[in-house]
Scaffold this motif. Structure first.
Motif, mmCIF file in Angstrom:
data_model
loop_
_atom_site.group_PDB
_atom_site.id
_atom_site.type_symbol
_atom_site.label_atom_id
_atom_site.label_comp_id
_atom_site.label_asym_id
_atom_site.label_seq_id
_atom_site.Cartn_x
_atom_site.Cartn_y
_atom_site.Cartn_z
ATOM 1 N N THR A 1 -48.978 64.228 -9.980
ATOM 2 C CA THR A 1 -49.999 64.676 -9.040
ATOM 3 C C THR A 1 -50.366 66.115 -9.383
ATOM 4 O O THR A 1 -49.496 66.912 -9.721
ATOM 5 C CB THR A 1 -49.441 64.620 -7.606
ATOM 6 O OG1 THR A 1 -48.878 63.326 -7.381
ATOM 7 C CG2 THR A 1 -50.523 64.895 -6.582
ATOM 8 N N ASP B 1 -45.098 67.412 -11.156
ATOM 9 C CA ASP B 1 -46.462 67.718 -10.719
ATOM 10 C C ASP B 1 -47.058 68.841 -11.559
ATOM 11 O O ASP B 1 -46.340 69.682 -12.098
ATOM 12 C CB ASP B 1 -46.474 68.145 -9.246
ATOM 13 C CG ASP B 1 -46.157 66.968 -8.325
ATOM 14 O OD1 ASP B 1 -46.231 65.812 -8.794
ATOM 15 O OD2 ASP B 1 -45.822 67.212 -7.153
ATOM 16 N N HIS C 1 -54.357 67.513 -4.778
ATOM 17 C CA HIS C 1 -53.855 67.623 -3.414
ATOM 18 C C HIS C 1 -53.764 69.105 -3.048
ATOM 19 O O HIS C 1 -53.548 69.939 -3.925
ATOM 20 C CB HIS C 1 -52.450 67.012 -3.310
ATOM 21 C CG HIS C 1 -52.443 65.518 -3.405
ATOM 22 N ND1 HIS C 1 -51.942 64.715 -2.417
ATOM 23 C CD2 HIS C 1 -52.892 64.685 -4.382
ATOM 24 C CE1 HIS C 1 -52.077 63.455 -2.767
ATOM 25 N NE2 HIS C 1 -52.636 63.401 -3.963
#
Lengths: 404, 404
Positions: free
Chosen positions: A2, A34, A167
């Motif tokens: 992510t 991430d 995000h």
């Protein structure tokens, strides 16, 4: 994998220790696989210190040079965060707003992000570096520094996340969004998931954890948002996810109770009934940059005339009354020492007994209601400042938020 | 009409009061008909505070992110100065290094100005605005912030003055350049006019009023320099003019006495006589960025070998001895607690009795001389730290500087 934009607020970078703790959180995300970019506020207290310096020379928010002074706060914390990330064994590099390609328009002190060319940030990430962007700032098209107003660093983070399709994790000093202020109601619980709209209403109604503008931006660009604590060990804060309503499986009727103290109420009695009459009142207040809330209009006893009420921040009262002096109202009344308490929830519009519960709960506490105002997903009441805590606790219980 | 660049150092912008006083000086120049640009240092103490923050994360001078932290200091004072100038009824605007077109190369913490496109500053002045440039900073060709090292704001000011073909007035907390440090010799007098070369030697030999690099730059670009006090009422500080030697009508033999404490002496005994042997010692020290001073070389008693002595800042001693460990000297001695006292004057090279006066004066005070080193316009002696004040006073009198 992510891609995440981690935003650390003032208390999360409030000291060298806090900066190191926040850097450890970013490092833990990276070790989990991430890709991370970081956005930081100024160290807690620094913006106030810088504002006092400008104030000592008669310049406040809204001045071009005040923006130059204030931008220094995030500049320092961004570079310090880059240093702390290096201590975690990472390559890191600071980016000031202009270096990160953040273009603004609008006035100093309250600029809007008009463009974000994320290619310098993206290039750093592709090299395996952690970019640390100074929040709250950008540059006008004339290359002058601009700040983005209150909550500006949240906005910087959400805008960067949108540009990176990432995000956005907003790190603060509380473990997420709560059903109400835990300082008032010890039984307040962390909300696991909440819709953008509810978050927007909670923010607009006084919950301070996230600014309205950034929640709006996140909703519009569909940026998955999370609010969580930098004061927990890395990975230990669960926080609150903010998402589209349709992505939340189990919905409560009411999500939270927000409050805002220090409201003033203005009542214009016997305003001329012509539509342009009320419009010119609001136009005058808008010119003076005064925010209006809880508008109630009703027919006056005198035929062809109307009564108009609304609330404003009490600090704007003198300025507002001056503007209203030009209206054709028979009488202008004002009252301070008031507070707004708001119940927010996606289920409100489907439940007829929401208002009954509210009136009952406040009547039981003998709390008088000045004004009520509703939207699809919130109901707000105007009460006396002194009754805020009692009202918040009563409503928190009445809508079943005390139950785990 | 003269175009002037006014540089205000840290104490001249050390508080809001000092900033206002300095702004009043600029305003007085403008009322007298001059065109003015201002260059400022960080508020006194601010650079140290910022360095401590970076130091707390293990980063010091020479690091790219430290430069980002430090640049914030001049950013704040530049904007505050612009505000103070507005309070004087002037239009003013701050310019950060990158906004003022200052390009640098060289390492972080000690960058060089590689280019200065003064057109934004010139455009502001043509509109009748007072540009206030943040000193000590610029941007690399990759658009990273860079600082210019010690005395960097003087350098910024002199470079801007050169680009604008302006005079450069360096405002500080003393009323000019003195014949020696008035804290040591109360009879020290302000020098009215001094040549670039003498100023350069005084600065290099420890006078702190102006950095060597800016005096060199001013000489090379023929920028008329003046050092004066911002603590006097506007127009009341006469200061010291720094100019070409040939423009000074009445020249003294000796202009001033400078000193620098905390020197260390290193003596290499019996170094191999090959020229590359001494060269490699100095190359090693240069690699470690250690400044060398007062070099004395003499034949060693062992045939084909040589003795080499020099002084360095005592803080560099450990690092220096480590580097020298690789040399082929028979013996390496070092000594700390030393100070350098220097007599500087354009007339020194024309007077045979200069050395005699020096030796006599110090002998009378029973001050032992470790090393002597001379140039065209200065003679320096290395003595014990404890004897500095006595030596300065004795030499000040011996060379007739006490006389008005």
């Amino acid at each position: 994998m992510t891609t995440r934009v981690l935003k650390f607020g003032g208390t999360s970078v409030g000291s060298l220790e806090r900066i190191r703790a926040s850097a450890a959180i970013a490092a833990a995300d990276i070790r989990r696989g991430d890709k991370v970019a970081v956005v930081v506020s100024a160290m807690a207290g620094e913006t106030d210190r810088l504002l006092r310096l400008a104030g000592g020379l008669g310049h406040g928010l809204g001045d071009e040079e005040t923006d130059v002074v204030l931008s220094a706060g995030e500049q320092v914390s961004a570079a310090l965060m880059a240093m702390a990330l290096r201590l975690e064994g990472l390559e890191a590099q600071s980016f000031l707003g202009w270096q990160a390609g953040i273009r603004t328009d609008g006035p100093p002190g309250a600029a809007r992000i008009s463009g974000l060319d994320a290619s310098p940030i993206r290039a750093a990430m592709e090299k395996g570096h952690v970019p640390v962007m100074a929040g709250y700032q950008g540059a006008s098209k004339e290359d002058r520094l601009r700040t983005l107003g209150r909550g500006g660093t949240d906005l910087s983070a959400v805008a960067l996340a949108a540009a990176l399709e990432a995000h956005c994790d907003i790190y603060t000093d509380v473990d997420g969004v709560f059903t109400t202020d835990p300082r008032i109601e010890p039984d307040a619980r962390r909300i696991e998931k909440i819709s953008y709209d509810e978050m927007l209403e909670l923010a607009a109604q006084g919950a301070k954890v996230l600014q309205t503008r950034s929640a709006e931006f996140a909703k519009a660009r569909n940026v998955p948002l999370r609010v969580l604590s930098s004061f927990a060990e890395p990975g230990q804060s669960e926080g609150t996810m903010i998402m589209q309503a349709e992505d939340i499986a189990e919905r409560r009727i009411v999500s939270g109770i927000a409050y805002a103290r220090d409201q003033a109420r203005i009542a214009l009695r016997g305003l001329s009934g012509a539509p342009q009459s009320a419009a010119s009142v609001f136009a005058g207040l808008a010119d003076a940059d005064i925010g209006i809330d809880m508008i109630v209009q009703s027919p006056a006893s005198e035929s062809g005339r109307t009564n108009l009420e609304f609330t404003i921040d009490y600090r704007d009262l003198d300025k507002a009354l001056e503007k209203i002096g030009e209206s054709d109202a028979r009488e202008v009344l004002s009252e301070t020492g008031l507070a707004k308490v708001s119940v927010v929830g996606l289920g409100l519009n489907r439940r007829a007994d929401v208002a009954r519960i509210l009136y009952n709960a406040l009547a039981e506490q003998k709390i008088g209601i000045r004004t009520v105002s509703t939207s699809e997903i919130k109901i707000s009441v105007l009460i006396e400042n002194d009754a805020v805590e009692q009202a918040v606790r009563a409503l928190h219980a009445a809508y079943g938020l005390d139950d785990a």
